[in-house]
Design a protein around this motif. Structure first.
Motif, PDB file in Angstrom:
ATOM      1  N   LEU A 117      -3.573   6.803   5.980  1.00  0.00           N
ATOM      2  CA  LEU A 117      -2.836   8.046   5.774  1.00  0.00           C
ATOM      3  C   LEU A 117      -2.417   8.571   7.136  1.00  0.00           C
ATOM      4  O   LEU A 117      -3.067   8.276   8.146  1.00  0.00           O
ATOM      5  N   SER A 118      -1.311   9.301   7.143  1.00  0.00           N
ATOM      6  CA  SER A 118      -0.752   9.773   8.414  1.00  0.00           C
ATOM      7  C   SER A 118      -1.807  10.506   9.229  1.00  0.00           C
ATOM      8  O   SER A 118      -1.886  10.314  10.440  1.00  0.00           O
ATOM      9  N   GLU A 119      -2.585  11.355   8.547  1.00  0.00           N
ATOM     10  CA  GLU A 119      -3.521  12.203   9.276  1.00  0.00           C
ATOM     11  C   GLU A 119      -4.520  11.390  10.101  1.00  0.00           C
ATOM     12  O   GLU A 119      -4.900  11.778  11.190  1.00  0.00           O
ATOM     13  N   GLY A 134       0.836  -1.197   0.000  1.00  0.00           N
ATOM     14  CA  GLY A 134       0.000   0.000   0.000  1.00  0.00           C
ATOM     15  C   GLY A 134       0.866   1.240   0.000  1.00  0.00           C
ATOM     16  O   GLY A 134       2.041   1.193  -0.348  1.00  0.00           O
ATOM     17  N   ALA A 135       0.273   2.357   0.399  1.00  0.00           N
ATOM     18  CA  ALA A 135       0.906   3.681   0.452  1.00  0.00           C
ATOM     19  C   ALA A 135       0.921   4.374  -0.897  1.00  0.00           C
ATOM     20  O   ALA A 135       1.345   5.516  -0.998  1.00  0.00           O
ATOM     21  N   GLU A 136       0.481   3.689  -1.948  1.00  0.00           N
ATOM     22  CA  GLU A 136       0.403   4.319  -3.277  1.00  0.00           C
ATOM     23  C   GLU A 136      -0.661   3.560  -4.091  1.00  0.00           C
ATOM     24  O   GLU A 136      -0.927   2.387  -3.813  1.00  0.00           O
ATOM     25  N   PHE A 183      -2.093  -8.354  -0.809  1.00  0.00           N
ATOM     26  CA  PHE A 183      -3.232  -7.641  -0.228  1.00  0.00           C
ATOM     27  C   PHE A 183      -2.947  -6.142  -0.219  1.00  0.00           C
ATOM     28  O   PHE A 183      -1.797  -5.724  -0.218  1.00  0.00           O
ATOM     29  N   ASP A 184      -4.056  -5.385  -0.204  1.00  0.00           N
ATOM     30  CA  ASP A 184      -3.961  -3.933  -0.309  1.00  0.00           C
ATOM     31  C   ASP A 184      -4.235  -3.311   1.057  1.00  0.00           C
ATOM     32  O   ASP A 184      -5.328  -3.459   1.602  1.00  0.00           O
ATOM     33  N   ILE A 185      -3.252  -2.623   1.602  1.00  0.00           N
ATOM     34  CA  ILE A 185      -3.447  -1.944   2.895  1.00  0.00           C
ATOM     35  C   ILE A 185      -3.461  -0.443   2.657  1.00  0.00           C
ATOM     36  O   ILE A 185      -2.665   0.080   1.895  1.00  0.00           O
ATOM     37  N   TYR A 186      -4.405   0.221   3.314  1.00  0.00           N
ATOM     38  CA  TYR A 186      -4.592   1.654   3.082  1.00  0.00           C
ATOM     39  C   TYR A 186      -4.523   2.419   4.396  1.00  0.00           C
ATOM     40  O   TYR A 186      -4.869   1.885   5.460  1.00  0.00           O
ATOM     41  N   GLY A 242      10.348   3.785  -1.833  1.00  0.00           N
ATOM     42  CA  GLY A 242       9.111   4.106  -1.119  1.00  0.00           C
ATOM     43  C   GLY A 242       7.999   4.274  -2.127  1.00  0.00           C
ATOM     44  O   GLY A 242       7.785   3.417  -2.969  1.00  0.00           O
ATOM     45  N   LYS A 243       7.303   5.401  -2.035  1.00  0.00           N
ATOM     46  CA  LYS A 243       6.211   5.653  -2.967  1.00  0.00           C
ATOM     47  C   LYS A 243       6.783   5.916  -4.353  1.00  0.00           C
ATOM     48  O   LYS A 243       7.709   6.708  -4.499  1.00  0.00           O
ATOM     49  N   ALA A 244       6.213   5.267  -5.365  1.00  0.00           N
ATOM     50  CA  ALA A 244       6.732   5.428  -6.728  1.00  0.00           C
ATOM     51  C   ALA A 244       6.356   6.798  -7.282  1.00  0.00           C
ATOM     52  O   ALA A 244       5.281   7.311  -6.991  1.00  0.00           O
ATOM     53  N   HIS A 268      -9.123  13.334  -0.230  1.00  0.00           N
ATOM     54  CA  HIS A 268      -9.049  13.540  -1.688  1.00  0.00           C
ATOM     55  C   HIS A 268      -8.736  12.246  -2.434  1.00  0.00           C
ATOM     56  O   HIS A 268      -8.463  12.272  -3.626  1.00  0.00           O
ATOM     57  N   ASP A 269      -8.757  11.121  -1.733  1.00  0.00           N
ATOM     58  CA  ASP A 269      -8.606   9.827  -2.412  1.00  0.00           C
ATOM     59  C   ASP A 269      -9.959   9.446  -3.007  1.00  0.00           C
ATOM     60  O   ASP A 269     -10.997   9.695  -2.382  1.00  0.00           O
ATOM     61  N   LEU A 270      -9.917   8.865  -4.205  1.00  0.00           N
ATOM     62  CA  LEU A 270     -11.181   8.543  -4.879  1.00  0.00           C
ATOM     63  C   LEU A 270     -11.502   7.065  -4.757  1.00  0.00           C
ATOM     64  O   LEU A 270     -10.672   6.209  -5.067  1.00  0.00           O
ATOM     65  N   GLY A 312      -6.988   6.859  -7.290  1.00  0.00           N
ATOM     66  CA  GLY A 312      -5.952   7.891  -7.277  1.00  0.00           C
ATOM     67  C   GLY A 312      -6.471   9.012  -6.401  1.00  0.00           C
ATOM     68  O   GLY A 312      -7.569   8.910  -5.848  1.00  0.00           O
ATOM     69  N   ARG A 313      -5.675  10.045  -6.265  1.00  0.00           N
ATOM     70  CA  ARG A 313      -6.140  11.205  -5.513  1.00  0.00           C
ATOM     71  C   ARG A 313      -6.733  12.185  -6.513  1.00  0.00           C
ATOM     72  O   ARG A 313      -6.273  12.254  -7.652  1.00  0.00           O
ATOM     73  N   ALA A 314      -7.732  12.935  -6.045  1.00  0.00           N
ATOM     74  CA  ALA A 314      -8.357  13.895  -6.957  1.00  0.00           C
ATOM     75  C   ALA A 314      -7.268  14.801  -7.551  1.00  0.00           C
ATOM     76  O   ALA A 314      -7.319  15.168  -8.728  1.00  0.00           O
TER      77      ALA A 314
HETATM   78  O1  DLL Z   1       1.038   6.152   2.979  1.00  0.00           O
HETATM   79  C1  DLL Z   1       0.349   5.315   5.122  1.00  0.00           C
HETATM   80  C2  DLL Z   1       0.569   3.929   4.665  1.00  0.00           C
HETATM   81  C3  DLL Z   1       1.770   3.305   4.909  1.00  0.00           C
HETATM   82  C4  DLL Z   1      -0.446   3.231   4.030  1.00  0.00           C
HETATM   83  C5  DLL Z   1       1.971   2.009   4.494  1.00  0.00           C
HETATM   84  C6  DLL Z   1      -0.261   1.914   3.630  1.00  0.00           C
HETATM   85  C7  DLL Z   1       0.949   1.303   3.864  1.00  0.00           C
HETATM   86  P1  DLL Z   1       0.842   9.002   3.856  1.00  0.00           P
HETATM   87  O2  DLL Z   1       2.271   9.037   3.533  1.00  0.00           O
HETATM   88  O3  DLL Z   1       0.265  10.066   4.724  1.00  0.00           O
HETATM   89  O4  DLL Z   1       0.481   7.653   4.595  1.00  0.00           O
HETATM   90  O5  DLL Z   1       0.060   8.947   2.484  1.00  0.00           O
HETATM   91  C8  DLL Z   1      -1.331   8.784   2.453  1.00  0.00           C
HETATM   92  O6  DLL Z   1      -1.171   7.624   0.337  1.00  0.00           O
HETATM   93  O7  DLL Z   1      -4.062   9.571   1.100  1.00  0.00           O
HETATM   94  C9  DLL Z   1      -3.367   7.825  -0.458  1.00  0.00           C
HETATM   95  O8  DLL Z   1      -3.365   8.856  -1.428  1.00  0.00           O
HETATM   96  C10 DLL Z   1      -2.086   7.030  -0.565  1.00  0.00           C
HETATM   97  N1  DLL Z   1      -2.323   5.638  -0.171  1.00  0.00           N
HETATM   98  C11 DLL Z   1      -2.072   5.038   1.002  1.00  0.00           C
HETATM   99  N2  DLL Z   1      -2.404   3.725   0.953  1.00  0.00           N
HETATM  100  C12 DLL Z   1      -2.889   3.505  -0.294  1.00  0.00           C
HETATM  101  C13 DLL Z   1      -3.398   2.359  -0.982  1.00  0.00           C
HETATM  102  C14 DLL Z   1       0.667   6.387   4.111  1.00  0.00           C
HETATM  103  N3  DLL Z   1      -3.471   1.171  -0.405  1.00  0.00           N
HETATM  104  C15 DLL Z   1      -1.801   8.714   1.025  1.00  0.00           C
HETATM  105  N4  DLL Z   1      -3.836   2.544  -2.251  1.00  0.00           N
HETATM  106  C16 DLL Z   1      -3.282   8.418   0.936  1.00  0.00           C
HETATM  107  C17 DLL Z   1      -3.776   3.735  -2.848  1.00  0.00           C
HETATM  108  C18 DLL Z   1      -2.847   4.722  -1.006  1.00  0.00           C
HETATM  109  N5  DLL Z   1      -3.283   4.833  -2.274  1.00  0.00           N
END
Ligand code: DLL
Length: 435
Positions: free
Chosen positions: A239-241, A213-215, A234-237, A424-426, A303-305, A327-329
């Motif tokens: 956000l820090s907030e 996850g994270a992207e 698996f997909d884990i979602y 990290g995030k691509a 802003h995630d869709l 994706g994000r808006a």
């Molecule tokens: O990315 C937290 C995280 C860490 C999630 C590890 C999953 C695994 P931020 O850096 O604050 O936190 O970024 C949050 O990343 O609003 C989405 O736009 C995007 N994002 C996170 N998980 C997913 C996912 C972490 N599974 C922002 N699919 C979020 C798509 C994701 N986008």
């Protein structure tokens, strides 16, 4: 299909019970932040709402939305709802622009976060017999420590590898024999490629599960990762907030992600009007993290869709489910007036066995016209084919993108392993129009 559920009480309660619980927790949360966190107090005053107006979940829509600007304007600690004495951890997320969004956690918040992650690990079929390789970054980013604490809570042997040094990661994968891998999907692909390049077959690893996850990533990407690593992905979602990873996760029964609904109240709203949308309609995802003490969020626009589903799942959980994020808006590209998400391009590209799941999208403005170019790597086998075959493939992709998305794209097939990789995030989109 029913597997191990970490917290049956929280994850299988009826819809009515859940709504009642969410309503109570929302009402308590609003009372906690009103008068404590200046921007909530001001927003509620401006909307003419008092804490006592919020009694049940139906009152949620009375509350004003909050956004990343509110967090940034309160930088660094203005969002905290408890004194610093009670904060035991601070994380921050930078995003693409502006000041960091800073979040604080109390002991109870860390416990709640670990509980949510433990639920996620159970949902993907993990138990305390597993060994988890965590290749998310440890630091201000929430990925590493978030997964780590949840895994330890479950009793999983957790290896805090963090990001970087792919050679060492591979050595750990082969020697320590983890059964589960947690990292971004793009890094999972990179690891798979590097394993192959080092002549290490997937059968030499003990991996069976990936928590990625994270992207944003597509189901086609999931298939590629599963094939290359011989695992279930698996997909884990998160956000820090709102906390970090573990807000939701897909399960063994399907690709929708179960939200930890007793802690996070999800809504999906129309981006243009802010009006909540019915089940199954795509819009912006809003969260209220009602049990969070350090930095509670009320109606925070991610802003995630995505879209939401309320029916029970074959896995036995009754929690609200969200679809994979498109994706994000603000990730949406407008190319010659056509709205395009990078994930839509990814879905098209990854249908072809001749191509690798490594691509870059470039957008330029030439003579006042937007120009889209997509570079994608070929497989080693296809790369050695004739130029004619390669050109034919470029034409095919061009036609596919034209007919599916309605825009012309210059397609360039490139050598295997020639595009940049990320730990990290691509970063797959370079929009030169913004410079
Ligand atoms: O990315 C937290 C995280 C860490 C999630 C590890 C999953 C695994 P931020 O850096 O604050 O936190 O970024 C949050 O990343 O609003 C989405 O736009 C995007 N994002 C996170 N998980 C997913 C996912 C972490 N599974 C922002 N699919 C979020 C798509 C994701 N986008």
């Amino acid at each position: 299909m029913k597997g191990y559920i970490w917290n049956t009480q929280a994850e299988t309660m009826s819809c009515e019970e859940m709504r009642a619980l969410q309503g109570r927790r929302l009402s308590e949360c609003v009372r906690r932040v009103y008068g404590t966190v200046p921007f909530y107090t001001e927003k509620m005053k401006a909307a003419g709402i008092l804490p006592e107006d919020i009694r049940t979940l139906d009152d949620l829509s009375l509350l004003p939305f909050t956004d990343k600007e509110d967090m940034r304007d309160s930088y660094p600690y203005g969002t905290f709802a408890v004194p610093m004495d009670d904060i035991v951890r601070i994380h921050a997320s930078s995003g693409t622009t502006g000041k960091q969004k800073v979040v604080g956690y109390t002991c109870d918040d860390i416990e709640m976060w670990s509980e949510c992650v433990a639920r996620c690990l159970a949902a993907v079929g993990m138990t305390n017999k597993d060994i988890l390789h965590v290749a998310y970054g440890y630091g201000l980013f929430t990925g590493g420590l978030g997964l780590h604490y949840g895994a330890e809570k479950m009793g999983v042997a957790t290896i805090p590898v963090s990001t970087g040094n792919t050679k060492r990661q591979i050595q750990i994968l082969t020697d320590f024999r983890p059964t589960a891998l947690a990292c971004t999907p793009s890094y999972a692909l990179h690891l798979a490629d590097e394993l192959a390049a080092g002549g290490i077959d997937k059968s030499a690893l003990a991996l069976r599960v990936g928590i990625f996850g994270a992207e944003p990533w597509t189901l086609n990407m999931k298939q590629q990762i599963e094939d290359k690593l011989g695992i279930k992905a698996f997909d884990i979602y998160g956000l820090s907030e709102t906390m970090g990873p573990g807000v939701s996760i897909s399960c063994e029964a399907g690709d929708l992600l179960h939200i930890q609904s007793d802690h996070f109240i999800a809504e999906v709203v129309d981006p243009a009007t802010g009006r909540p949308l019915p089940e199954g309609e795509i819009g912006e995802l809003i969260f209220s993290s009602v049990t969070k003490q350090g930095t509670p969020l009320i109606r925070y626009n991610t802003h995630d869709l995505t879209r939401l589903f309320y029916g029970p799942c074959a896995c036995g959980r009754t929690t609200v489910r969200m679809d994979k994020i498109t994706g994000r808006a603000d990730d949406m590209l407008i190319i010659r007036g056509v709205n395009v998400f990078p994930t839509q391009i990814e879905s098209i590209l990854l249908q072809y066995g001749e191509l690798e799941p490594h691509y870059m999208i470039y957008v330029d403005r030439v003579n006042n016209l937007d120009r889209l170019e997509v570079k994608i790597e070929m497989t080693k086998a296809f790369f050695s084919d004739s130029i004619k075959d390669i050109e034919r493939m470029e034409r095919r992709l061009h036609a596919d993108i034209q007919s599916t998305l309605g825009i012309a794209a210059k397609i360039t097939l490139v050598e295997p392993r020639s595009l940049p990789r990320s730990e990290g995030k691509a970063k797959r989109v370079i929009d030169n129009r913004l410079q």
